[in-house]
Design an enzyme around this catalytic site. Structure first.
Site, PDB file in Angstrom:
ATOM      1  CD  GLN A 146      -1.488  -0.126   3.615  1.00  0.00           C
ATOM      2  OE1 GLN A 146      -1.745  -1.235   4.049  1.00  0.00           O
ATOM      3  NE2 GLN A 146      -2.116   0.955   4.053  1.00  0.00           N
TER       4      GLN A 146
ATOM      5  CB  SER B  57       3.869  -4.933   3.052  1.00  0.00           C
ATOM      6  OG  SER B  57       3.023  -4.787   4.182  1.00  0.00           O
ATOM      7  CG  LEU B  58      -1.733  -5.258   0.202  1.00  0.00           C
ATOM      8  CD1 LEU B  58      -2.850  -5.974   0.931  1.00  0.00           C
ATOM      9  CD2 LEU B  58      -2.188  -3.895  -0.268  1.00  0.00           C
TER      10      LEU B  58
ATOM     11  NE  ARG C 153      -1.407  -8.146   5.840  1.00  0.00           N
ATOM     12  CZ  ARG C 153      -0.698  -7.104   5.435  1.00  0.00           C
ATOM     13  NH1 ARG C 153      -1.333  -6.094   4.812  1.00  0.00           N
ATOM     14  NH2 ARG C 153       0.603  -7.018   5.628  1.00  0.00           N
TER      15      ARG C 153
ATOM     16  CG  HIS D  63       5.678  -4.157   8.198  1.00  0.00           C
ATOM     17  ND1 HIS D  63       5.378  -5.497   8.070  1.00  0.00           N
ATOM     18  CD2 HIS D  63       5.078  -3.539   7.145  1.00  0.00           C
ATOM     19  CE1 HIS D  63       4.650  -5.684   6.989  1.00  0.00           C
ATOM     20  NE2 HIS D  63       4.448  -4.519   6.410  1.00  0.00           N
TER      21      HIS D  63
ATOM     22  CD  GLN E  67       3.418  -9.450   5.386  1.00  0.00           C
ATOM     23  OE1 GLN E  67       2.414  -9.018   5.935  1.00  0.00           O
ATOM     24  NE2 GLN E  67       3.543  -9.535   4.075  1.00  0.00           N
TER      25      GLN E  67
END
Length: 301
Positions: free
Chosen positions: A11, A90-91, A115, A196, A245
């Protein structure tokens, strides 16, 4: 003969109108937007194409981004192109899971909707993220360790660009020290939380409960985990790595270097923007990188 990797962005590169030409011109892409809406209980097409403020709010950004990425990937697949390996930032790791056939697209859409919600709900007040430009990772790691409070590396993006995350005060203090140590710039990011970082561990735990319902397929196309920057070879590891993650560093540079070392010489970024293609130029200029963001970009393949 070289190998090809499909890579998917995280994102931050979302915008109103992303994927509209895929939706209008390619039937399988339209089906993906509609399936995303059905799985998420939202009008995902309207979220992506019509003027709104929600697209930049994490709980909506994530489903919008992954719908666009999978819609574009399906158009690539329809043209007969398959990857030798996949990865996502990530995403974007969920785009990689879909392209690798590890998780079905309906499950991906369901999980990503949750999520986004869990990460938005878990965002504590007083969190921040800052991009650190022009310093080695080892220097940044050392400063984070020595700084009081919660601060750590969120993203190893590429040489000279690392993002730190954590408590606002600790991130500001670390940024000050890093500037003194020679960082070219420390740029606070306009984000809604300290992604994160260990501050998001609760969201990861909730995600684990949601992932329990998802079906994981045997891994036929290799994909790399953000957490380990290595291939996931055992399907029993997938869910645990996705839980970890959420609060772990994204080892993107290391993931790309691993793929290059294993013979990948062509990287196809699938999704909005050219963020990963830009990182690639700083990681290695010896490989080819293209982005697929519009229908006409399919001709690059």
């Amino acid at each position: 003969m070289g190998k090809t990797a499909f890579i998917f962005p995280g994102q931050g590169s979302q915008y109103i109108g992303m994927g509209k030409d895929f939706y209008d011109r390619i039937a399988v892409s339209r089906e993906m937007f509609e399936l995303a809406g059905e799985a998420a209980g939202l009008d995902v097409a309207a979220l992506c194409f019509e003027e709104n403020d929600r697209i930049n709010i994490t709980e909506y950004t994530q489903i919008a981004m992954i719908a666009m990425e999978i819609a574009a990937w399906k158009a690539v697949e329809e043209r007969g192109f398959r990857p030798d390996v996949t990865a996502g930032l990530s995403l974007g790791e969920y785009g990689a899971l879909a392209a690798a056939g590890v998780m079905g697209v309906r499950d991906v859409f369901k999980i990503i909707r949750k999520r986004g919600l869990y990460m938005q709900e878990a965002v504590p007040s007083g969190g921040a993220m800052t991009a650190v430009l022009g310093l080695d990772a080892s220097q940044i790691e050392k400063v984070c360790e020595e700084t009081e409070g919660i601060v750590s590396i969120a993203n190893y993006n590429c040489p000279g660009q690392i993002v730190i995350t954590g408590e606002e005060k600790a991130v500001a203090e670390a940024a000050k020290k890093l500037t003194e140590e020679g960082a070219k710039r420390c740029v606070p990011l306009k984000v809604s939380g300290p992604f994160h970082s260990e501050m998001l561990k609760g969201a990861g735990d909730k995600l684990g409960e949601a992932l329990a319902e998802a079906e994981i397929q045997d891994i036929k196309i290799p994909y790399l985990s953000n957490v380990t920057a290595d291939y996931v070879t055992d399907k029993s590891q997938v869910k645990d790595l996705l839980v970890r993650q959420v609060a772990s560093s994204v080892r993107w540079q290391q993931s790309i270097e691993k793929m290059i070392a294993d013979g990948v010489d062509t990287f196809v970024e699938i999704g909005p923007g050219k963020t990963l293609t830009g990182f690639m130029r700083k990681i290695s200029r010896d490989v080819k990188a293209i982005n697929i963001e519009k229908v006409e970009d399919l001709d690059k393949l």
